[in-house]
Enzyme design. Structure first.
Site, mmCIF file in Angstrom:
data_model
loop_
_atom_site.group_PDB
_atom_site.id
_atom_site.type_symbol
_atom_site.label_atom_id
_atom_site.label_comp_id
_atom_site.label_asym_id
_atom_site.label_seq_id
_atom_site.Cartn_x
_atom_site.Cartn_y
_atom_site.Cartn_z
ATOM 1 N N GLU A 121 0.806 -1.227 0.000
ATOM 2 C CA GLU A 121 0.000 0.000 0.000
ATOM 3 C C GLU A 121 0.840 1.279 0.000
ATOM 4 O OE1 GLU A 121 -2.810 -0.451 3.245
ATOM 5 O OE2 GLU A 121 -3.743 -2.190 2.313
ATOM 6 N N ASN A 162 2.203 -4.981 -3.258
ATOM 7 C CA ASN A 162 0.808 -5.354 -3.013
ATOM 8 C C ASN A 162 -0.002 -4.079 -2.755
ATOM 9 O OD1 ASN A 162 -1.020 -7.602 -2.366
ATOM 10 N ND2 ASN A 162 -0.910 -6.936 -0.221
ATOM 11 N N HIS A 198 -10.141 -6.424 -1.953
ATOM 12 C CA HIS A 198 -11.170 -6.198 -0.920
ATOM 13 C C HIS A 198 -12.323 -5.465 -1.609
ATOM 14 C CE1 HIS A 198 -8.666 -7.725 2.240
ATOM 15 N NE2 HIS A 198 -7.693 -6.900 1.911
ATOM 16 N N GLU A 225 -5.802 -10.924 -1.345
ATOM 17 C CA GLU A 225 -6.597 -10.715 -0.124
ATOM 18 C C GLU A 225 -8.096 -10.664 -0.437
ATOM 19 O OE1 GLU A 225 -5.101 -7.403 2.214
ATOM 20 O OE2 GLU A 225 -3.016 -7.858 1.705
ATOM 21 N N ASP A 227 -11.893 -10.643 -0.623
ATOM 22 C CA ASP A 227 -13.179 -10.796 0.057
ATOM 23 C C ASP A 227 -14.155 -9.820 -0.585
ATOM 24 O OD1 ASP A 227 -12.310 -8.389 1.345
ATOM 25 O OD2 ASP A 227 -11.889 -9.423 3.241
#
Ligand code: XIL
Length: 304
Positions: A121, A162, A198, A225, A227
């Protein structure tokens, strides 16, 4: 019934994995599903390899908790994603204090990145660099410092950058593309781009286009990651839409040869980070709070 990693491998992916976290490992039924390497071929520690966990005091490294996850992966015959090395969050205060000059902080980063998701990030959503202790002190130079140190420490481990909100085209994905190209042209090691994923039910970006664009840079791409959250309470209609959305995301990775794997950010709503982070939202994972598979599970299988 189908199992996710087996289906993913049969479909040409390297793995389908899950995040996990140390406190959950006392939950035997949870661990039984997590440890089934036909279901999950890879795991990522959700917290225990972050800076505050691994170097709480300068030069004092503790890998006890991280090693529990690494050992679990080894025992289960699963791949491990080291997560993470340089991130503005979950830093111990001795790092975030900003009390270091350029050469001190460079050594601190190099010393710490003797580690994987190397850079986490680094950008704002508008594609500008995130202001944190690393960028504010070192400028962009913290990126090659961390990547070079990680390569030296572990020559055979894939090194990733990432981020989130790079799932579809936009300013942030462009900034990351430019960064990777500039690292490549100056021979800084960079093996992969991690697309966090996400996401929100009903608003899935054009991942197919973006994953292909990243892969065309000549690096690996992974969804690291995944979801897909919804505003609670969940309804049958939302769960069906979520199933379709999972399928679309998986199909996007599936359509790009360079998209090597997918990790869900824990497989069950029981341990999802979503409800505590996004107020009023949840039900983001493919298993529910009782460890029962949801329609989203079938969406993943259908997408592979
Ligand atoms: C989250 C963990 O899941 C939570 O347990 C913790 O409290 C905060 O961090 N992007 C990342 C992950 O790269 O490290 C974050 O994990 C979720 C967002």
């Amino acid at each position: 019934t189908a199992k996710l990693n087996s289906v993913a491998k049969a479909a040409g992916k390297l793995y389908l994995g899950s995040a996990t976290d140390n406190p959950e490992l006392t939950d035997q039924p949870y661990v039984a599903i997590l440890s089934d390497n036909e279901q999950f071929g890879q795991i990522t520690p959700g917290n225990s390899m972050k800076w505050d966990a691994t170097e709480p005091e300068q030069g004092v490294f503790t890998f006890t908790q991280g090693d529990v996850i690494a050992d679990l992966a080894k025992t289960n015959g699963q791949l491990l994603r080291g997560h993470n090395c340089v991130w503005y969050n979950q830093l111990p205060s001795w790092v975030s204090s900003g009390n270091f000059n350029v050469s001190e902080l460079t050594s601190i980063v190099e010393n710490h990145c003797n580690a994987w998701d190397v850079i986490n990030e680094a950008f704002n959503d508008d594609g500008t660099w995130r202001s944190d202790v690393f960028y504010d002190t070192l400028g962009e130079a913290f990126v090659p410092a961390a990547l070079n140190a990680a390569r030296t420490a572990d020559p055979s481990t894939k090194l990733y950058i990432n981020d989130y909100n790079i799932e579809g085209p936009g300013a942030k994905a462009t900034a990351l593309t430019n960064l990777v190209q500039s690292l490549q042209s100056s021979n800084v090691p960079i093996d992969g781009i991690g697309v966090q994923g996400h996401l929100i039910v009903g608003s899935i970006p054009d991942m197919k286009t973006q994953l292909a664009a990243f892969a065309s840079l000549g690096v690996e791409v992974a969804i690291t990651e995944l979801d897909i959250r919804m505003t609670l309470p969940s309804t049958d209609a939302l769960l069906q839409q979520q199933k379709t959305n999972y399928q679309t995301v998986i199909e996007a990775c599936q359509s790009v040869a360079g998209c090597i794997g997918i990790t869900v950010w824990d497989y069950t709503d029981k341990y999802s980070w979503v409800p505590s982070t996004f107020s009023g939202q949840g039900a983001a994972c493919p298993w529910d709070e009782n460890l029962v598979q949801k329609p989203a599970f079938d969406g993943i299988v259908a997408g592979l």
